[in-house]
Design an enzyme around this catalytic site. Sequence first.
Site, PDB file in Angstrom:
ATOM      1  N   GLY A 132       0.806  -0.907   0.132  1.00  0.00           N
ATOM      2  CA  GLY A 132       0.110  -0.003  -0.361  1.00  0.00           C
ATOM      3  C   GLY A 132       1.198   0.806  -0.131  1.00  0.00           C
TER       4      GLY A 132
ATOM      5  NE  ARG B 101      -2.255  -4.093  -1.523  1.00  0.00           N
ATOM      6  CZ  ARG B 101      -1.777  -3.206  -0.199  1.00  0.00           C
ATOM      7  NH1 ARG B 101      -1.188  -4.351   0.118  1.00  0.00           N
ATOM      8  NH2 ARG B 101      -2.576  -2.406   0.097  1.00  0.00           N
TER       9      ARG B 101
ATOM     10  CG  ASP C 278       3.142  -6.927   6.975  1.00  0.00           C
ATOM     11  OD1 ASP C 278       2.586  -6.447   6.423  1.00  0.00           O
ATOM     12  OD2 ASP C 278       2.406  -7.651   8.382  1.00  0.00           O
TER      13      ASP C 278
ATOM     14  CB  SER D 206       7.351  -4.882   1.622  1.00  0.00           C
ATOM     15  OG  SER D 206       6.155  -3.895   0.616  1.00  0.00           O
TER      16      SER D 206
ATOM     17  CB  THR E  65       3.018   0.094   6.467  1.00  0.00           C
ATOM     18  OG1 THR E  65       1.071   0.340   6.668  1.00  0.00           O
ATOM     19  CG2 THR E  65       3.706  -0.277   7.668  1.00  0.00           C
TER      20      THR E  65
ATOM     21  CG  ASP F  53      -1.852  -1.043   7.677  1.00  0.00           C
ATOM     22  OD1 ASP F  53      -2.974   0.157   7.524  1.00  0.00           O
ATOM     23  OD2 ASP F  53      -1.869  -1.671   7.033  1.00  0.00           O
TER      24      ASP F  53
ATOM     25  CG  ASP G  99       1.126  -3.637   9.881  1.00  0.00           C
ATOM     26  OD1 ASP G  99       1.843  -2.545   9.768  1.00  0.00           O
ATOM     27  OD2 ASP G  99       0.135  -4.646   9.366  1.00  0.00           O
TER      28      ASP G  99
ATOM     29  NE  ARG H  26     -14.549  16.699  18.923  1.00  0.00           N
ATOM     30  CZ  ARG H  26     -14.341  16.035  19.722  1.00  0.00           C
ATOM     31  NH1 ARG H  26     -15.530  16.136  21.087  1.00  0.00           N
ATOM     32  NH2 ARG H  26     -13.702  15.111  20.097  1.00  0.00           N
TER      33      ARG H  26
ATOM     34  NE  ARG I 179      -3.509  -4.816   4.945  1.00  0.00           N
ATOM     35  CZ  ARG I 179      -2.733  -5.774   3.806  1.00  0.00           C
ATOM     36  NH1 ARG I 179      -1.457  -5.666   4.054  1.00  0.00           N
ATOM     37  NH2 ARG I 179      -3.495  -5.903   2.908  1.00  0.00           N
TER      38      ARG I 179
ATOM     39  CB  ALA J 210     -12.484   9.082  20.224  1.00  0.00           C
TER      40      ALA J 210
ATOM     41  NE  ARG K 284     -19.119  13.722  31.093  1.00  0.00           N
ATOM     42  CZ  ARG K 284     -18.113  14.256  30.062  1.00  0.00           C
ATOM     43  NH1 ARG K 284     -18.583  15.925  29.870  1.00  0.00           N
ATOM     44  NH2 ARG K 284     -17.772  14.074  29.119  1.00  0.00           N
TER      45      ARG K 284
ATOM     46  NE  ARG L 213      -3.148   3.983   0.739  1.00  0.00           N
ATOM     47  CZ  ARG L 213      -3.269   1.737   0.572  1.00  0.00           C
ATOM     48  NH1 ARG L 213      -3.985   1.858   1.939  1.00  0.00           N
ATOM     49  NH2 ARG L 213      -3.587   1.648  -0.735  1.00  0.00           N
TER      50      ARG L 213
HETATM   51  P1  ATP Z   1       1.217  -2.401   3.695  1.00  0.00           P
HETATM   52  O1  ATP Z   1       1.246  -2.638   4.902  1.00  0.00           O
HETATM   53  O2  ATP Z   1       0.680  -1.326   3.459  1.00  0.00           O
HETATM   54  O3  ATP Z   1      -0.382  -3.105   3.109  1.00  0.00           O
HETATM   55  P2  ATP Z   1       2.780  -4.644   2.669  1.00  0.00           P
HETATM   56  O4  ATP Z   1       3.971  -4.314   1.992  1.00  0.00           O
HETATM   57  O5  ATP Z   1       2.682  -5.477   3.622  1.00  0.00           O
HETATM   58  O6  ATP Z   1       2.536  -2.992   2.534  1.00  0.00           O
HETATM   59  P3  ATP Z   1       1.708  -6.643   1.070  1.00  0.00           P
HETATM   60  O7  ATP Z   1       0.276  -6.688  -0.169  1.00  0.00           O
HETATM   61  O8  ATP Z   1       1.515  -7.219   1.972  1.00  0.00           O
HETATM   62  O9  ATP Z   1       2.042  -5.204   0.950  1.00  0.00           O
HETATM   63  O10 ATP Z   1       2.435  -7.121  -0.216  1.00  0.00           O
HETATM   64  C1  ATP Z   1       3.785  -6.474  -1.232  1.00  0.00           C
HETATM   65  C2  ATP Z   1       3.541  -7.471  -1.497  1.00  0.00           C
HETATM   66  O11 ATP Z   1       4.735  -7.964  -0.927  1.00  0.00           O
HETATM   67  C3  ATP Z   1       2.955  -8.497  -2.525  1.00  0.00           C
HETATM   68  O12 ATP Z   1       2.197  -8.579  -3.307  1.00  0.00           O
HETATM   69  C4  ATP Z   1       3.993  -9.830  -2.301  1.00  0.00           C
HETATM   70  O13 ATP Z   1       4.790  -9.344  -4.226  1.00  0.00           O
HETATM   71  C5  ATP Z   1       4.671  -9.331  -1.767  1.00  0.00           C
HETATM   72  N1  ATP Z   1       5.727 -10.807  -0.483  1.00  0.00           N
HETATM   73  C6  ATP Z   1       3.990 -10.650   0.287  1.00  0.00           C
HETATM   74  N2  ATP Z   1       4.382 -11.616   1.216  1.00  0.00           N
HETATM   75  C7  ATP Z   1       5.124 -12.487   0.534  1.00  0.00           C
HETATM   76  C8  ATP Z   1       5.820 -13.593   1.213  1.00  0.00           C
HETATM   77  N3  ATP Z   1       5.110 -14.209   2.412  1.00  0.00           N
HETATM   78  N4  ATP Z   1       7.251 -13.835   0.398  1.00  0.00           N
HETATM   79  C9  ATP Z   1       7.552 -13.066  -0.526  1.00  0.00           C
HETATM   80  N5  ATP Z   1       6.939 -11.832  -1.348  1.00  0.00           N
HETATM   81  C10 ATP Z   1       5.667 -11.363  -0.936  1.00  0.00           C
END
Ligand code: ATP
Length: 319
Positions: free
Chosen positions: A11, A72, A103, A105, A125, A127, A129, A154, A171, A186, A211, A252
């Site tokens: 993302g 993706r 994560d 990526s 990202t 998120d 996370d 608000r 997510r 909030a 209140r 975003r």
């Molecule tokens: P966001 O947190 O913003 O969604 P992200 O990097 O987690 O970002 P994903 O769609 O989960 O987004 O992963 C991006 C790309 O990374 C995937 O489209 C894929 O090409 C690659 N990828 C994800 N998981 C794996 C994996 N387990 N092994 C190899 N490549 C992966």
Amino acid sequence: MRKIGVLTSGGDAPGMNAALRAVVRKAIYHGLEVVGFRRGFHGLIYGEYAPMELGSVADIIHRGGTTLRTARAPEFLEPVGREKALETISASGIDALIVIGGDGSFKGAAALEGAGIQTIGIPGTIDNDIACTEYSIGFDTAVNNVTDAINKVRDTATSHERVYLIEVMGRTTGHIALAAGVAGGAESILVPEVPFELDHVCERLHRGVRRGKLHSIILVAEGVRSAIDIGKQLEDLTKMETRVTILGHLQRGGTPTAFDRMLASRMGAAAVDLLRSGCHGQMVGIEAGQICATPFAEALAQDKPFPMDLYELATILAI
Ligand code: ATP
């Protein structure tokens, strides 16, 4: 080390451009060549890449999204896709690769590292996370976008004396909801990390009315469940008029905050420094204001801790 590659993946996140700029300029400053791969791992698989010069990253520090584009790339999950990516890497002549993304990526980056490609990750990202970094690039901008939306909702919530539910991204995590909920004042913050009873949310609404509160704002992280469903249930239970706003991709977009630009600039430069000093197979992070690095395997094996102290504070302040 003579030539490095860079890509943005997953993302998009505001501040990715500032990270890209930092990578390109820091690398060129040290006499390295830089190649930009378009659309994340898709560009690696299909050979979409071009040299990057100082001017390639001019006038982008203030722009949201990513000028290298992102995607993706499900093909990269398959051995055939990764094989093609390795062929492109070899053809491009790069000695190392910097991956800016979330994560997923980083899992892709770790797979390349396992195949012998020197790789560094930069967390980008909204998120927030990813473990082993307090902040990921884009989170602060997203939180500010949500806080701005809360301020606006608000006004109308007060005028009509209604309950408003605002659904936000994240997510499976509630980091955006918590930070924006605290900043926006909030009344309730519903996140996947903390189980909740709808009766308690109702009780808080009734207490607010007793209140003299004119409105209530409830933040719902998308990982909990649909804010529309929760809104309907709350209306049935309390007989209070409720409205739901789903902020979606508005969160975003827009110009990155100064915080995200600073963070991205520092992380981008640190990624180049790590490669120059012979470190790879790691992600850059920030802890207690200091840039740090953690091996992919260690970072990916952990869940990012949820700040329960902040959650408890939010509950107290919204009493
Ligand atoms: P966001 O947190 O913003 O969604 P992200 O990097 O987690 O970002 P994903 O769609 O989960 O987004 O992963 C991006 C790309 O990374 C995937 O489209 C894929 O090409 C690659 N990828 C994800 N998981 C794996 C994996 N387990 N092994 C190899 N490549 C992966």
